[in-house]
Design an enzyme around this catalytic site. Structure first.
Site, PDB file in Angstrom:
ATOM      1  N   LYS A   1      -0.852  -7.861  -5.070  1.00  0.00           N
ATOM      2  CA  LYS A   1       0.293  -7.389  -5.861  1.00  0.00           C
ATOM      3  C   LYS A   1      -0.141  -7.133  -7.311  1.00  0.00           C
ATOM      4  O   LYS A   1      -1.240  -7.535  -7.718  1.00  0.00           O
ATOM      5  CB  LYS A   1       1.412  -8.438  -5.753  1.00  0.00           C
ATOM      6  CG  LYS A   1       1.957  -8.578  -4.309  1.00  0.00           C
ATOM      7  CD  LYS A   1       3.010  -9.673  -4.220  1.00  0.00           C
ATOM      8  CE  LYS A   1       3.605  -9.783  -2.816  1.00  0.00           C
ATOM      9  NZ  LYS A   1       4.639 -10.855  -2.734  1.00  0.00           N
TER      10      LYS A   1
ATOM     11  N   ASN B   1       3.547 -14.082  -6.772  1.00  0.00           N
ATOM     12  CA  ASN B   1       2.721 -14.833  -5.806  1.00  0.00           C
ATOM     13  C   ASN B   1       1.497 -14.060  -5.292  1.00  0.00           C
ATOM     14  O   ASN B   1       0.971 -14.331  -4.221  1.00  0.00           O
ATOM     15  CB  ASN B   1       3.583 -15.412  -4.680  1.00  0.00           C
ATOM     16  CG  ASN B   1       4.293 -14.356  -3.866  1.00  0.00           C
ATOM     17  OD1 ASN B   1       4.096 -13.159  -4.088  1.00  0.00           O
ATOM     18  ND2 ASN B   1       5.108 -14.772  -2.920  1.00  0.00           N
TER      19      ASN B   1
ATOM     20  N   HIS C   1       0.473 -10.146  -0.533  1.00  0.00           N
ATOM     21  CA  HIS C   1       1.355  -9.966   0.621  1.00  0.00           C
ATOM     22  C   HIS C   1       0.533 -10.000   1.901  1.00  0.00           C
ATOM     23  O   HIS C   1      -0.595  -9.501   1.917  1.00  0.00           O
ATOM     24  CB  HIS C   1       2.073  -8.610   0.544  1.00  0.00           C
ATOM     25  CG  HIS C   1       2.687  -8.204   1.860  1.00  0.00           C
ATOM     26  ND1 HIS C   1       3.921  -8.659   2.268  1.00  0.00           N
ATOM     27  CD2 HIS C   1       2.223  -7.427   2.889  1.00  0.00           C
ATOM     28  CE1 HIS C   1       4.187  -8.168   3.474  1.00  0.00           C
ATOM     29  NE2 HIS C   1       3.172  -7.414   3.872  1.00  0.00           N
TER      30      HIS C   1
END
Ligand code: UDP
Ligand code: MG
Length: 160
Positions: free
Chosen positions: A20, A123, A126
């Site tokens: 990300k 976070n 993915h």
């Protein structure tokens, strides 16, 4: 002897893994790719990509009704992402284990999120949640000809 169970364990799957924008901005691209590479999975697709809003919305369409959806789309489109396709026996479930829990504070040490992140909204990576979604997401993020068929030389040393 349950051949159908053996077949499911030995199933070669495809998963869509994406670093990300925070992972790219924080210089974690090499570190994250390494973890899948060292485990023994096969990289079949790889590109740096600025994701259009429509694609982010399609990718996360199951989360459309969630309150965090607009912020999630803003996050995923806030800078380039690294799109990857990985192949291997049980790669979908195994990649989810390597990635760790959605909330990085709950992710075990040793996992990517457990080691490298602190917030659900940042976070870093993915991973597809089922073999069906692996195929769906690779189809969504890669054009024809961008995913490569190849045989790594390590294969006989990785699988008996
Ligand atoms: N997410 C969020 N807030 C939440 C839940 C999820 O911002 O309360 C974001 C987070 O980036 C997560 C993504 O939405 O990785 C997709 O959510 P999902 O439940 O599918 O988690 P994942 O499969 O990524 O672990
Ligand atoms: Mg998910």
């Amino acid at each position: 002897f349950l051949p159908h169970l053996v077949a499911s364990v030995e199933q070669v799957d495809q998963t869509y893994i994406m670093i990300k924008p925070d992972g790219v901005q924080r210089g974690l691209v090499g570190e994250i790719i390494s973890r899948f590479e060292k485990k023994g999975f096969k990289l079949t697709g790889l590109k740096l990509f600025q994701c259009p809003k429509e694609l982010a919305e399609e990718h996360y369409k199951d989360l459309q009704s969630k309150p965090f959806f607009p912020k999630l789309i803003e996050y995923i489109t806030s800078g380039p992402v690294v799109c990857m396709a990985w192949e291997g026996i049980g790669v979908v479930a195994s990649a989810r284990k390597l990635i760790g829990a959605t909330n990085p504070l709950e992710a075990d040490p040793g996992t990517i999120r457990g080691d490298l992140a602190v917030q659900t909204g940042r976070n870093v990576v993915h991973g597809s949640d089922s073999p069906e979604n692996g195929i769906r997401e690779i189809g969504l993020w890669f054009e024809d000809g961008e995913v490569c068929e190849w045989t790594p030389v390590q294969e006989p040393w990785l699988k008996e």
